[in-house]
Design a protein around this motif. Structure first.
Motif, short mmCIF file in Angstrom:
data_model
loop_
_atom_site.label_atom_id
_atom_site.label_comp_id
_atom_site.label_asym_id
_atom_site.label_seq_id
_atom_site.Cartn_x
_atom_site.Cartn_y
_atom_site.Cartn_z
N UNK A 118 0.85 -1.19 0.00
CA UNK A 118 0.00 0.00 0.00
C UNK A 118 0.89 1.24 0.00
N UNK A 119 0.65 2.14 -0.95
CA UNK A 119 1.45 3.35 -1.04
C UNK A 119 2.72 3.20 -1.85
N UNK A 120 2.97 2.01 -2.39
CA UNK A 120 4.16 1.81 -3.21
C UNK A 120 3.85 2.14 -4.67
N UNK A 121 4.84 2.70 -5.36
CA UNK A 121 4.63 2.98 -6.78
C UNK A 121 4.77 1.67 -7.57
N UNK A 122 4.57 1.72 -8.89
CA UNK A 122 4.44 0.51 -9.69
C UNK A 122 5.70 -0.37 -9.70
N UNK A 123 6.87 0.21 -9.52
CA UNK A 123 8.07 -0.62 -9.47
C UNK A 123 8.18 -1.38 -8.15
N UNK A 124 7.34 -1.00 -7.18
CA UNK A 124 7.32 -1.72 -5.92
C UNK A 124 7.97 -1.00 -4.75
N UNK A 125 8.37 0.26 -4.94
CA UNK A 125 9.06 1.01 -3.89
C UNK A 125 8.09 1.98 -3.20
N UNK A 126 8.21 2.07 -1.88
CA UNK A 126 7.39 3.00 -1.14
C UNK A 126 7.65 4.42 -1.64
N UNK A 127 6.57 5.18 -1.84
CA UNK A 127 6.70 6.49 -2.46
C UNK A 127 6.37 7.60 -1.45
N UNK A 128 6.92 8.79 -1.72
CA UNK A 128 6.63 9.93 -0.86
C UNK A 128 7.32 9.89 0.49
N UNK A 129 8.39 9.10 0.60
CA UNK A 129 9.08 8.96 1.89
C UNK A 129 9.76 10.26 2.28
N UNK A 130 10.33 10.95 1.31
CA UNK A 130 11.13 12.13 1.63
C UNK A 130 10.56 13.36 0.93
N UNK A 131 10.09 14.31 1.71
CA UNK A 131 9.63 15.59 1.20
C UNK A 131 10.26 16.70 2.03
N UNK A 132 10.67 17.79 1.42
CA UNK A 132 11.17 18.91 2.21
C UNK A 132 10.05 19.54 3.01
N UNK A 133 10.39 20.20 4.08
CA UNK A 133 9.41 20.93 4.88
C UNK A 133 9.49 22.42 4.57
N UNK A 134 8.36 23.08 4.53
CA UNK A 134 8.32 24.51 4.20
C UNK A 134 8.49 25.32 5.48
N UNK A 135 9.45 26.22 5.47
CA UNK A 135 9.60 27.15 6.60
C UNK A 135 8.44 28.15 6.59
N UNK A 136 8.22 28.77 7.72
CA UNK A 136 7.19 29.79 7.81
C UNK A 136 6.18 29.45 8.88
N UNK A 137 5.45 30.48 9.32
CA UNK A 137 4.45 30.30 10.36
C UNK A 137 3.06 30.59 9.82
N UNK A 138 2.07 29.92 10.40
CA UNK A 138 0.69 30.09 9.96
C UNK A 138 0.01 31.26 10.66
N UNK A 139 0.63 31.78 11.72
CA UNK A 139 0.08 32.91 12.45
C UNK A 139 1.22 33.65 13.15
N UNK A 140 0.88 34.65 13.94
CA UNK A 140 1.90 35.40 14.64
C UNK A 140 2.51 34.67 15.82
N UNK A 141 1.94 33.55 16.21
CA UNK A 141 2.49 32.78 17.34
C UNK A 141 3.88 32.26 16.98
N UNK A 142 4.80 32.34 17.92
CA UNK A 142 6.20 31.99 17.66
C UNK A 142 6.37 30.55 17.20
N UNK A 143 5.53 29.64 17.73
CA UNK A 143 5.72 28.23 17.44
C UNK A 143 4.65 27.65 16.51
N UNK A 144 3.90 28.49 15.83
CA UNK A 144 2.86 28.01 14.93
C UNK A 144 3.45 27.74 13.54
#
Length: 419
Positions: A204-230
């Motif tokens: 489940x979740x593997x692409x057609x060659x048989x390998x798990x897909x979407x394992x590594x994605x970069x994370x986007x910096x930035x905040x969703x609000x003015x809160x320091x840790x949001x």
């Protein structure tokens, strides 16, 4: 020793979450999607109907705020003890997310100032640039634009609508509503259904060659609000571990400045902790916009695995390769074992527990000089097989933070056996 509070933590900007599409930030990442490629009519009456429809559709486009809220609610539900029951899963229904994008010609005929967009790649389109991606330049041959199912010469898309959700039924119903509305304006629709694979047990979740897909994605910096840790991307590295805590979301997950994905924000510079230059919007209404690539690829599963088998057999006769087999060779080319476990960490064989561990499956050093040919799943065509024939979806290696991009790939068509 300096405390974590005295470290030079990057000051991450607050993003305009209500004006950015959720497909760009934080990304849909849904298991079921339908892509609607739309070519609209240029007659005056049809154009008037189209403009009216787009105005009605605008409030239904999922913003970054909508999509982040959806993701957080999913994660909160997953933590709840009651979420493990099938009854609870059936009761909890999240509405599908919707995104919209415009091809250059489609946007040019609708919006004043589109000619000011500086991107040559966007203006030229996929057909004009397909050879740069390795596609065949001989008309009528596989991969050449004349053979494309969507977006072939003289049939380039004006609009792309993406409907994404947690179950096939709700996505199908929402897509049908949108199709009906566009057809009423005289538009022609090309539809592509994509689903995370669930047709092979244990993959489940593997692409057609048989390998798990979407394992590594970069994370986007930035905040969703003015809160320091949001933060838009959750942080899991303890703050005492500086600079790792400032560089990664999950261990090994690069945090990338939002200007790499959204126009009008700092891009990544030479120092990943310091915001780089801002790509100013042109025209002004491109602020908070992004570029989306729709690339439909064909994977020749049989050819790929026959090639792996033949090459592994040949290599096994050479000194130092006596234990080489088709699975090992394929995993070294991809950079991960079928479970998603990085070859870098477990070179002798697959480790399913490591592949499923988000806190460990990217926790290693990506090194261009010493890493495997393909560090992790990214999208780009390569050749496979005898004489360089055949096409596959094996991605390119991550070499530099400025080469980061987010990718959401879903399979389509029937699974093929390894012949």
């Amino acid at each position: 020793m300096s405390s974590a509070g005295n470290m030079p933590w990057p000051l991450e900007p607050v993003l305009d979450m209500d004006d950015i599409q959720g497909i760009a930030v934080p990304g849909f990442l849904k298991p079921h999607q339908i892509l609607l490629g739309i070519r609209y009519q240029r007659k005056e009456a049809d154009m008037a109907s189209l403009r009216t429809l787009l105005a009605k559709l605008t409030p239904d486009i999922s913003t970054a705020a909508d999509t982040l809220r959806d993701r957080r609610e999913h994660r909160q539900l997953a933590k709840s003890p009651s979420s493990k029951s099938s009854d609870q899963k059936q009761k909890t229904v999240f509405p599908p997310l919707v995104a919209i994008g415009f091809g250059y010609q489609g946007l040019f005929d609708l919006a004043v100032g589109a000619a000011l967009i500086p991107s040559v790649a966007y203006k030229n389109g996929m057909v004009a640039r397909s050879a740069l991606l390795g596609d065949s330049t001989t008309p009528g041959t596989p991969g050449n634009p004349t053979t494309w199912s969507v977006g072939k010469p003289s049939e380039e898309l004006d609009i792309l609508v993406v409907v994404a959700g947690d179950d096939r039924k709700s996505v199908r119903l929402r897509a049908d509503e949108i199709v009906k509305a566009f057809v009423a304006t005289g538009a022609k629709i090309n539809e592509q259904v994509g689903n995370v694979r669930d047709d092979v047990e244990g993959q489940v979740g593997h692409e057609h060659f048989g390998f798990d897909d979407g394992v590594s994605q970069p994370g986007v910096r930035g905040r969703a609000s003015g809160a320091d840790d949001d933060f838009i991307t959750d942080r899991y590295v303890d703050r005492s571990q500086f600079p790792a805590a400032a560089l990664y979301g999950y261990p090994g997950q690069d945090l990338v400045w939002p200007g790499e994905f959204v126009i009008g924000y700092p891009q990544t510079g030479p120092d990943p902790l310091i915001p780089g230059p801002v790509l100013e919007p042109s025209p002004w209404w491109m602020r908070n916009g992004s570029y989306l690539v729709y690339r439909r690829l064909l994977q020749d599963v049989g050819l790929f695995w026959r090639t792996m088998r033949d090459e592994a057999e040949r290599l096994s006769t050479l000194p130092g390769f006596d234990k080489m087999d088709e699975k090992t060779l394929a995993s070294r080319l991809v950079g991960r074992w079928p479970s998603g476990a990085p070859v870098n960490r477990v070179p002798e064989g697959d480790d399913e527990d490591l592949g499923e561990n988000s806190f460990a499956n990217n926790h290693f050093r990506f090194d261009f000089q010493h890493a495997c040919l393909e560090a992790h799943r990214r999208q780009g065509p390569v050749s496979a097989g005898r004489g360089g024939s055949g096409r596959t979806d094996v991605p390119a290696c991550r070499t530099h933070p400025q080469g980061e991009h987010a990718r959401c790939a879903l399979g389509y068509g029937r699974a093929q056996l390894h012949l």
